[in-house]
Design an enzyme around this catalytic site. Structure first.
Site, mmCIF file in Angstrom:
data_model
loop_
_atom_site.group_PDB
_atom_site.id
_atom_site.type_symbol
_atom_site.label_atom_id
_atom_site.label_comp_id
_atom_site.label_asym_id
_atom_site.label_seq_id
_atom_site.Cartn_x
_atom_site.Cartn_y
_atom_site.Cartn_z
ATOM 1 N N ASP A 158 -20.595 15.944 -17.814
ATOM 2 C CA ASP A 158 -20.737 17.380 -18.052
ATOM 3 C C ASP A 158 -19.488 18.034 -17.468
ATOM 4 O O ASP A 158 -19.355 18.167 -16.256
ATOM 5 C CB ASP A 158 -22.014 17.879 -17.356
ATOM 6 C CG ASP A 158 -22.146 19.408 -17.385
ATOM 7 O OD1 ASP A 158 -21.288 20.080 -17.989
ATOM 8 O OD2 ASP A 158 -23.119 19.909 -16.789
ATOM 9 N N LYS A 187 -11.787 25.398 -18.140
ATOM 10 C CA LYS A 187 -12.511 25.294 -19.415
ATOM 11 C C LYS A 187 -12.370 26.574 -20.245
ATOM 12 O O LYS A 187 -12.367 26.530 -21.471
ATOM 13 C CB LYS A 187 -13.980 25.019 -19.119
ATOM 14 C CG LYS A 187 -14.834 24.671 -20.314
ATOM 15 C CD LYS A 187 -16.194 24.210 -19.837
ATOM 16 C CE LYS A 187 -17.129 23.891 -20.974
ATOM 17 N NZ LYS A 187 -18.419 23.386 -20.449
ATOM 18 N N GLU A 196 -23.682 20.617 -25.420
ATOM 19 C CA GLU A 196 -24.437 20.737 -24.164
ATOM 20 C C GLU A 196 -25.939 20.955 -24.390
ATOM 21 O O GLU A 196 -26.750 20.274 -23.758
ATOM 22 C CB GLU A 196 -23.843 21.858 -23.304
ATOM 23 C CG GLU A 196 -22.496 21.453 -22.704
ATOM 24 C CD GLU A 196 -21.658 22.628 -22.208
ATOM 25 O OE1 GLU A 196 -22.179 23.759 -22.150
ATOM 26 O OE2 GLU A 196 -20.475 22.397 -21.881
ATOM 27 N N ASP A 219 -29.135 28.503 -21.074
ATOM 28 C CA ASP A 219 -28.186 28.005 -20.062
ATOM 29 C C ASP A 219 -27.520 29.182 -19.359
ATOM 30 O O ASP A 219 -26.636 29.833 -19.918
ATOM 31 C CB ASP A 219 -27.144 27.108 -20.761
ATOM 32 C CG ASP A 219 -26.123 26.522 -19.777
ATOM 33 O OD1 ASP A 219 -26.087 26.951 -18.605
ATOM 34 O OD2 ASP A 219 -25.356 25.640 -20.187
#
Ligand code: ADP
Ligand code: MG
Length: 623
Positions: free
Chosen positions: A25, A87, A187, A209
């Site tokens: 992850d 990211k 994800e 999330d």
């Protein structure tokens, strides 16, 4: 919609030896690595027993590179050489980042070949791929240490809304880190897999999330062990940090701090806020003490403060359901991901909205990595290959520019990937031997309203009259969401292709804006498209008739010739003036007048240029 099977790389009889593969992850704030240990996928710890690796990279004065908690310390003392939240930089352009206050403390290198934003550090300029590779290397090292052997493969997770550029750069980073990427995995899909939801026959799953700085909601549909992403939504600037901020503001207000006091004690305030927020996930109330002020904060009071932020997450859920064409009652499971879903106020709001409690028994920090680890175990061949198939969709339509600057969609948005689609196009002019192909992404009808992804050329088309050549253009999107476009002239087999690695990325918000714009402009777009098509058609008719007049003018009487010339001039004027009514009337008039002439010239071939016709859906042949 036909579902295409993914050929599993590990599709062979179970091998006796257990092969080492991990799930990673690669998060904005924290990264984790998971692998099967004694029959169960677990998070692999670092030397101190911790499992979160802060996604922070520091380039030190001695040329050393540190990753994780140590690098985090440097983010205060040496921010210019410490890269956080890399990211967020993947697949983005320098220009947009230079304008963003968040990245103010970085110095960006002048455009390199691919426009990716390289950050100038003392170790040279480092692009997001190189920085991400350092994080991946650190995780790989941790895994090899724990598993006592060399890694053979990895599954890396990415947000469902990641586009081609962002996925490609994630893969490039893994390659640079020496990892063999078995697959990129969305994800939310990984989270659903961690809960074993893939073993059910069918169902609709919401993955909620809420992390440190970002919020993502995905709606997945599961049919016979096959996942499909129906829709996604979120907010790239909503997360735990915002709740900390609310609480810090509340404390400074209660303690009666002045603006200067707040400014100088910002770090302590934030730290206290985070700590209290975490405590309130366990306790009904907490004692607060700051700058001489003492008080109490109950969970209910904190929940009240949080209400507006929590309401925003629910609004997004509602929109994601609407985009996926489902009602609240259609949702079978809600999976909670991200540290901020530990907050009771968030859990309650979600349970309330969906009318059922969300799944929370797997640690929300670990759930994505665990799902990736399970998938890695299957892909490397340690599990029967038919355990499950994972399918995703492409978030925006992919198409080609045609005459009149119009977009012809080849793979519509929300098509399940991997997929390959072919469409035939033709030449616009007589004797045309080359064709310029422009690949675009988006929902709008005009090229200028879509994103340009790539351009390539097909040369060596044998000279023919306009409309006679057949050029088949195939778009293929692989299981990781990467696009290759190929054009082939069918009579000679000459071909040309391109792998799309767009230099510019989009985030989920931009995708949403593009979708919204396409809805708002739907009618206007349709009218423009009709007009442009009529213009292209008319211009072609004018060209063709003028060429025919020049070549075979003697087939006509002087009077016929005169009439046709007048009609041609009238039509050319209508094209010039983009007058839609005149275009239709004059095209019709000219067609009527020239019918006889055309009949006399049997070989005159008037065809609609570059108007493709859908042909077969090509079976995909993924890696
Ligand atoms: P990201 O996805 O951005 O990497 P995470 O999923 O690791 O982020 O979530 C980090 C956020 O979760 C932080 O804002 C942190 O304060 C919050 N968080 C972690 N534990 C708790 C808790 N027990 N209660 C409330 N918030 C928590
Ligand atoms: Mg996360």
């Amino acid at each position: 919609m036909a579902l295409l099977q993914i050929a599993e790389p590990g599709d062979k009889p179970a091998k006796p030896a257990h092969r080492l593969a991990v799930g990673i992850d690669l998060g904005t704030t924290n990264s984790l690595v998971a692998a099967p240990c004694a029959g169960k996928v677990e998070i692999l710890p670092d030397a101190d027993g911790g499992y979160l690796l802060p996604s922070i990279v520091h380039y030190g004065a001695e040329g050393e590179v540190t990753v994780g908690a140590d690098a985090r310390k440097s983010s205060l003392t040496d921010p210019g050489n410490t890269v956080v939240s890399v990211k967020r930089l993947l697949g983005r352009g320098v220009a947009e980042l230079r304008d963003s206050p968040q990245y103010r403390h970085y110095e960006f290198a002048a455009d390199r070949d691919d426009h990716s934003p390289a950050i100038v550090t003392r170790a040279g300029s480092k692009d997001p791929v190189e920085v991400s590779a350092e994080i991946l290397k650190s995780l790989a090292k941790r895994a090899e240490h724990n598993l006592n052997g060399a890694l053979e493969g990895a599954v890396i997770t990415v947000p469902a809304y990641f586009n081609d550029a962002q996925r490609q750069q994630t893969k490039d980073a893994a390659k640079l880190a020496g990892l063999n990427v078995l697959r990129l995995l969305n994800e939310p899909t990984a989270a659903a897999v961690a809960y074993g939801l893939d073993s059910q026959d069918q169902g609709n799953i919401i993955v909620f999330d809420l992390g440190g700085g970002t919020f993502d909601v995905s709606l997945l549909s599961l049919q016979k062990g096959v996942f499909e992403v129906l829709s996604t939504g979120g907010d790239t600037h909503l997360g735990g940090d915002d709740f900390d901020q609310l609480l810090a503001d509340w404390i400074s207000e209660q303690a009666g701090l002045s603006i200067t006091e707040v400014a100088t004690q910002r770090a302590q305030l934030n730290q206290l806020a985070t700590q209290l927020k975490h405590q309130l996930s366990e306790l009904e109330s907490v004692e607060v003490e700051f700058a001489g002020w003492q008080g109490e904060l109950t969970r209910a009071e904190f929940a009240d403060l949080c209400k507006p932020l929590v309401a925003r997450t629910i609004t997004t859920c509602r929109r994601v359901l609407r985009d996926g064409d489902l009602k609240v009652e259609d949702v079978d499971n809600i999976v909670m991901v991200g540290g901020s879903t530990r907050m009771p106020v968030v859990r309650d709001a979600v349970a309330n909205f969906f009318g059922k409690p969300p799944l929370t028994n797997i640690d929300p920090d670990k759930v994505v990595a665990i799902g990736a680890g399970i998938q890695a175990d299957v892909l490397i061949g340690n599990k029967p290959a038919d355990s499950f198939l994972l399918l995703d969709v492409n978030p925006l339509s992919l198409g080609l520019e045609t005459m009149g600057e119009l977009v012809e969609k080849i793979i519509p948005r929300n098509t399940t990937i991997p997929v390959a689609r072919a469409q035939e196009f033709t030449t616009f002019k007589d004797g045309q031997t080359a064709m310029s192909l422009h690949v675009v992404q988006g929902e709008r009808e005009l090229v200028s309203d879509c994103r340009s992804l790539a351009r390539f050329e097909l040369r060596g088309i044998p000279p023919m009259v306009a409309g006679a050549a057949k050029i088949r253009v195939t778009f293929q999107v692989d299981a990781d969401g990467l696009l290759s476009a190929m054009a082939e002239e069918l009579s000679t087999g000459v071909r040309s292709e391109i792998q799309v690695k767009p230099s510019y990325g989009l985030n989920s918000q931009q995708i949403e804006e593009m979708l919204q714009a396409s809805q708002e402009h739907a009618r206007e777009d349709m009218e423009i498209r009709a007009l442009k098509e009529a213009q292209v058609e008319a211009a072609q008719l004018v060209d063709a008739i003028q060429a025919a007049r020049a070549a075979d003018g003697d087939l006509l009487t002087a009077e016929e010739g005169q009439q046709i010339d007048t009609a041609v001039a009238a039509l050319a004027k209508a094209v010039q003036e983009a007058d839609s009514k005149q275009l239709h009337e004059q095209t019709e008039a000219l067609n009527r007048l020239s019918g006889e002439f055309a009949a006399r010239r049997m070989d005159l071939h008037i065809s609609k240029a570059l108007r493709g016709e859908s042909i077969n859906k090509v079976e995909s042949t993924p890696e």
